[in-house]
Write a protein that holds these residues in place. Structure first.
Motif, PDB file in Angstrom:
ATOM      1  N   PRO A  91      36.736  39.864  38.890  1.00 14.99           N
ATOM      2  CA  PRO A  91      37.957  39.558  39.664  1.00 14.99           C
ATOM      3  C   PRO A  91      38.663  38.277  39.235  1.00 14.99           C
ATOM      4  CG  PRO A  91      36.242  40.356  41.116  1.00 14.99           C
ATOM      5  CD  PRO A  91      35.609  40.218  39.758  1.00 14.99           C
ATOM      6  N   MET A  92      37.907  37.216  39.001  1.00 15.21           N
ATOM      7  CA  MET A  92      38.518  35.946  38.634  1.00 15.21           C
ATOM      8  C   MET A  92      39.340  36.070  37.351  1.00 15.21           C
ATOM      9  SD  MET A  92      36.618  32.359  37.787  1.00 15.21           S
ATOM     10  CE  MET A  92      37.514  30.949  37.146  1.00 15.21           C
ATOM     11  N   TYR A  93      38.794  36.773  36.371  1.00 18.56           N
ATOM     12  CA  TYR A  93      39.489  36.898  35.083  1.00 18.56           C
ATOM     13  C   TYR A  93      40.602  37.949  35.142  1.00 18.56           C
ATOM     14  CZ  TYR A  93      35.675  33.995  33.598  1.00 18.56           C
ATOM     15  OH  TYR A  93      34.783  32.960  33.482  1.00 18.56           O
ATOM     16  N   LEU A  94      40.458  38.928  36.025  1.00 16.42           N
ATOM     17  CA  LEU A  94      41.564  39.853  36.260  1.00 16.42           C
ATOM     18  C   LEU A  94      42.766  39.102  36.826  1.00 16.42           C
ATOM     19  CD1 LEU A  94      39.898  43.052  37.791  1.00 16.42           C
ATOM     20  CD2 LEU A  94      40.921  42.796  35.527  1.00 16.42           C
ATOM     21  N   LEU A  95      42.499  38.165  37.735  1.00 15.73           N
ATOM     22  CA  LEU A  95      43.570  37.347  38.311  1.00 15.73           C
ATOM     23  C   LEU A  95      44.217  36.454  37.251  1.00 15.73           C
ATOM     24  CD1 LEU A  95      41.916  36.398  41.719  1.00 15.73           C
ATOM     25  CD2 LEU A  95      43.916  37.851  41.387  1.00 15.73           C
ATOM     26  N   ILE A  96      43.399  35.912  36.355  1.00 16.50           N
ATOM     27  CA  ILE A  96      43.944  35.094  35.268  1.00 16.50           C
ATOM     28  C   ILE A  96      44.841  35.947  34.375  1.00 16.50           C
ATOM     29  CG2 ILE A  96      43.339  33.801  33.185  1.00 16.50           C
ATOM     30  CD1 ILE A  96      40.868  32.762  34.671  1.00 16.50           C
ATOM     31  N   CYS A  97      44.433  37.200  34.135  1.00 19.34           N
ATOM     32  CA  CYS A  97      45.261  38.113  33.331  1.00 19.34           C
ATOM     33  C   CYS A  97      46.565  38.444  34.052  1.00 19.34           C
ATOM     34  CB  CYS A  97      44.489  39.391  33.032  1.00 19.34           C
ATOM     35  SG  CYS A  97      43.237  39.205  31.754  1.00 19.34           S
ATOM     36  N   VAL A 125      48.075  32.797  45.610  1.00 19.06           N
ATOM     37  CA  VAL A 125      47.425  32.926  46.928  1.00 19.06           C
ATOM     38  C   VAL A 125      46.112  33.690  46.791  1.00 19.06           C
ATOM     39  CG1 VAL A 125      47.627  33.913  49.243  1.00 19.06           C
ATOM     40  CG2 VAL A 125      49.602  32.810  48.188  1.00 19.06           C
ATOM     41  N   THR A 126      46.125  34.783  46.041  1.00 23.00           N
ATOM     42  CA  THR A 126      44.905  35.571  45.841  1.00 23.00           C
ATOM     43  C   THR A 126      43.846  34.759  45.117  1.00 23.00           C
ATOM     44  OG1 THR A 126      46.314  37.535  45.649  1.00 23.00           O
ATOM     45  CG2 THR A 126      44.023  37.772  44.992  1.00 23.00           C
ATOM     46  N   MET A 127      44.265  33.922  44.178  1.00 21.96           N
ATOM     47  CA  MET A 127      43.314  33.041  43.481  1.00 21.96           C
ATOM     48  C   MET A 127      42.676  32.051  44.448  1.00 21.96           C
ATOM     49  SD  MET A 127      45.152  32.169  39.860  1.00 21.96           S
ATOM     50  CE  MET A 127      44.674  33.097  38.391  1.00 21.96           C
ATOM     51  N   ALA A 128      43.457  31.548  45.395  1.00 25.95           N
ATOM     52  CA  ALA A 128      42.910  30.637  46.400  1.00 25.95           C
ATOM     53  C   ALA A 128      41.872  31.356  47.255  1.00 25.95           C
ATOM     54  CB  ALA A 128      44.028  30.079  47.280  1.00 25.95           C
ATOM     55  N   PHE A 129      42.168  32.611  47.618  1.00 29.01           N
ATOM     56  CA  PHE A 129      41.205  33.412  48.385  1.00 29.01           C
ATOM     57  C   PHE A 129      39.951  33.662  47.560  1.00 29.01           C
ATOM     58  CE2 PHE A 129      39.682  37.753  49.526  1.00 29.01           C
ATOM     59  CZ  PHE A 129      39.204  37.450  50.797  1.00 29.01           C
ATOM     60  N   ASP A 130      40.127  33.924  46.268  1.00 33.62           N
ATOM     61  CA  ASP A 130      39.002  34.132  45.355  1.00 33.62           C
ATOM     62  C   ASP A 130      38.090  32.910  45.333  1.00 33.62           C
ATOM     63  OD1 ASP A 130      37.711  35.431  42.802  1.00 33.62           O
ATOM     64  OD2 ASP A 130      38.300  33.414  42.186  1.00 33.62           O
ATOM     65  N   ARG A 131      38.674  31.719  45.256  1.00 28.16           N
ATOM     66  CA  ARG A 131      37.877  30.482  45.230  1.00 28.16           C
ATOM     67  C   ARG A 131      37.179  30.258  46.580  1.00 28.16           C
ATOM     68  NH1 ARG A 131      35.668  29.894  41.478  1.00 28.16           N
ATOM     69  NH2 ARG A 131      36.163  32.108  41.406  1.00 28.16           N
ATOM     70  N   TYR A 132      37.878  30.610  47.669  1.00 30.22           N
ATOM     71  CA  TYR A 132      37.277  30.467  48.994  1.00 30.22           C
ATOM     72  C   TYR A 132      36.025  31.343  49.122  1.00 30.22           C
ATOM     73  CZ  TYR A 132      36.443  31.834  53.830  1.00 30.22           C
ATOM     74  OH  TYR A 132      35.839  32.162  55.016  1.00 30.22           O
ATOM     75  N   VAL A 133      36.143  32.604  48.711  1.00 29.92           N
ATOM     76  CA  VAL A 133      34.997  33.527  48.805  1.00 29.92           C
ATOM     77  C   VAL A 133      33.872  33.070  47.879  1.00 29.92           C
ATOM     78  CG1 VAL A 133      34.222  35.896  48.460  1.00 29.92           C
ATOM     79  CG2 VAL A 133      36.479  35.461  49.435  1.00 29.92           C
ATOM     80  N   ALA A 134      34.215  32.642  46.668  1.00 28.35           N
ATOM     81  CA  ALA A 134      33.203  32.234  45.696  1.00 28.35           C
ATOM     82  C   ALA A 134      32.411  31.028  46.176  1.00 28.35           C
ATOM     83  CB  ALA A 134      33.862  31.921  44.352  1.00 28.35           C
ATOM     84  N   ILE A 159      32.877  41.523  48.559  1.00 29.68           N
ATOM     85  CA  ILE A 159      34.172  41.242  49.193  1.00 29.68           C
ATOM     86  C   ILE A 159      35.316  41.405  48.201  1.00 29.68           C
ATOM     87  CG2 ILE A 159      35.597  39.448  50.265  1.00 29.68           C
ATOM     88  CD1 ILE A 159      33.075  38.306  51.523  1.00 29.68           C
ATOM     89  N   LEU A 160      35.149  40.850  47.002  1.00 27.70           N
ATOM     90  CA  LEU A 160      36.237  40.856  46.021  1.00 27.70           C
ATOM     91  C   LEU A 160      35.810  41.640  44.781  1.00 27.70           C
ATOM     92  CD1 LEU A 160      39.050  39.600  46.277  1.00 27.70           C
ATOM     93  CD2 LEU A 160      38.305  37.768  44.788  1.00 27.70           C
ATOM     94  N   THR A 161      35.996  42.937  44.835  1.00 23.58           N
ATOM     95  CA  THR A 161      35.685  43.801  43.689  1.00 23.58           C
ATOM     96  C   THR A 161      36.896  43.875  42.759  1.00 23.58           C
ATOM     97  OG1 THR A 161      36.470  45.762  44.854  1.00 23.58           O
ATOM     98  CG2 THR A 161      34.146  45.189  45.115  1.00 23.58           C
ATOM     99  N   ASN A 162      36.697  44.424  41.570  1.00 22.93           N
ATOM    100  CA  ASN A 162      37.812  44.598  40.638  1.00 22.93           C
ATOM    101  C   ASN A 162      38.899  45.497  41.234  1.00 22.93           C
ATOM    102  OD1 ASN A 162      36.565  42.997  38.738  1.00 22.93           O
ATOM    103  ND2 ASN A 162      35.829  44.687  37.476  1.00 22.93           N
ATOM    104  N   ALA A 163      38.481  46.577  41.871  1.00 21.87           N
ATOM    105  CA  ALA A 163      39.452  47.511  42.464  1.00 21.87           C
ATOM    106  C   ALA A 163      40.255  46.828  43.563  1.00 21.87           C
ATOM    107  CB  ALA A 163      38.716  48.733  43.025  1.00 21.87           C
ATOM    108  N   ARG A 164      39.587  46.041  44.396  1.00 17.82           N
ATOM    109  CA  ARG A 164      40.285  45.345  45.477  1.00 17.82           C
ATOM    110  C   ARG A 164      41.227  44.278  44.927  1.00 17.82           C
ATOM    111  NH1 ARG A 164      36.315  44.196  50.171  1.00 17.82           N
ATOM    112  NH2 ARG A 164      36.459  46.480  50.193  1.00 17.82           N
TER     113      ARG A 164
END
Length: 317
Positions: free
Chosen positions: A65-71, A123-132, A142-147
């Protein structure tokens, strides 16, 4: 002979669908020199972002997920700068200033909609960091590639729904004989001010849209970091603090480079009557080349796994 043909192409007052992009008002004679840093930044941004996309696409270990967001961020950076810079450089180099009304509105829609998608990704990246950081054991569920992809699609739908009314409203406006756009691209208010009709709805909707989206997204980002800080305060380990800080540094730097320039570009045309036109135009163009150039570099340097993959690939080559 050439000059006359160029003038006809640029202005064509007999054609009501043609507008003329002035470039940088007051600095027309320096367009060639001004184009050098903008072109350099644009090319570096394209190379850096496509490098990120290639590395993440070819390395299966980075399909997270993190790298998908970077892409996704890289795609929006490339798309946003490409909506504006080719036309801007054609004005600087060849004086190709003419643009049709439909072309103008299309350019306006795409770069504004993409900028809204860009904000959604942050915003999604911020949520990603919060969950991580706050729920590391549940991160993979919580944060799968599909989601992550679905969240990206939600950002795209939000951008289309919120911004589509603006060019549609402008399309119905009558325009005056003066069709000179004091800019290098079709900025919404720069075009709206050429209308002979009432643009009150456009003006209000544009301001509300900018303020609601930016303030709303920034509030969600701030909330994520407040929760992250609260979670870190409960942990006494300095090593854990440093690791958490390192994972958030890149995201914070990207936010600091994206929102200030974007807000200035959006609001100065409406409230910055004292700002010289060339200052507004230059800063607006900086917004389209600086974040796309620095964002992949920031993530490449601050993300260990990505940095190692880029380094290994370059060494192998």
């Amino acid at each position: 002979m050439y000059h006359g043909a160029q003038a006809d192409f640029n202005l064509t007052p007999s054609d009501p669908s043609i507008f003329t992009l002035v470039g940088i008002p007051g600095l027309e004679d320096a367009h060639i020199w001004i184009s050098i840093p903008f072109c350099t930044c644009y090319v570096i941004g394209l190379f850096a972002n496509f490098t990120i996309l290639f590395i993440v696409g070819t390395e299966k270990v980075l399909h997270k997920p993190m790298y998908l967001l970077i892409c996704m961020l890289a795609l929006t950076d490339v798309s946003m700068s490409t909506c504006v810079m080719p036309k801007t450089l054609s004005i600087f180099w060849f004086k190709w200033k003419g643009i049709t009304l439909d072309g103008c509105l299309a350019q306006m829609f795409f770069f504004q909609a993409i900028s809204i998608v860009h904000s959604s990704i942050l915003v999604t990246m911020a949520f990603d960091r919060y969950v991580a950081i706050c729920n590391p054991l549940r991160y993979s569920t919580i944060l799968t590639n599909a989601r992550t992809v679905k969240l990206g699609l939600v950002g795209v739908i939000r951008a289309i729904v919120l911004f589509l009314p603006l060019p549609l409203l402008l399309r119905r406006q009558p325009f005056c004989a003066n069709r000179l756009i004091q800019h290098t691209y079709c900025e919404h208010m720069a075009v709206a001010k050429l209308s002979c009709g009432d643009i009150t709805v456009n003006r209000i909707y544009g301001v509300v849209l900018a303020l609601v989206i930016v303030s709303g997204d920034l509030m969600l980002i701030a909330l994520s970091y407040i929760l992250i800080i609260r979670a870190l305060l409960r942990i006494s380990s300095k090593k854990a603090h440093q690791k958490a800080l390192s994972t958030c540094t890149a995201h914070i730097l990207v936010i600091l480079m994206s929102y200030p320039f974007g807000l200035f570009a959006s609001l100065s045309y409406r409230f910055g009557q004292g700002v010289a036109p060339y200052v507004h135009t230059i800063f607006s163009n900086i917004y389209f080349v600086t974040p796309p150039m620095f964002n992949p570099i920031v993530y490449g340097v601050n993300t260990k796994e990505l940095r190692e993959k880029v380094g290994k690939y370059l060494c192998r080559k």
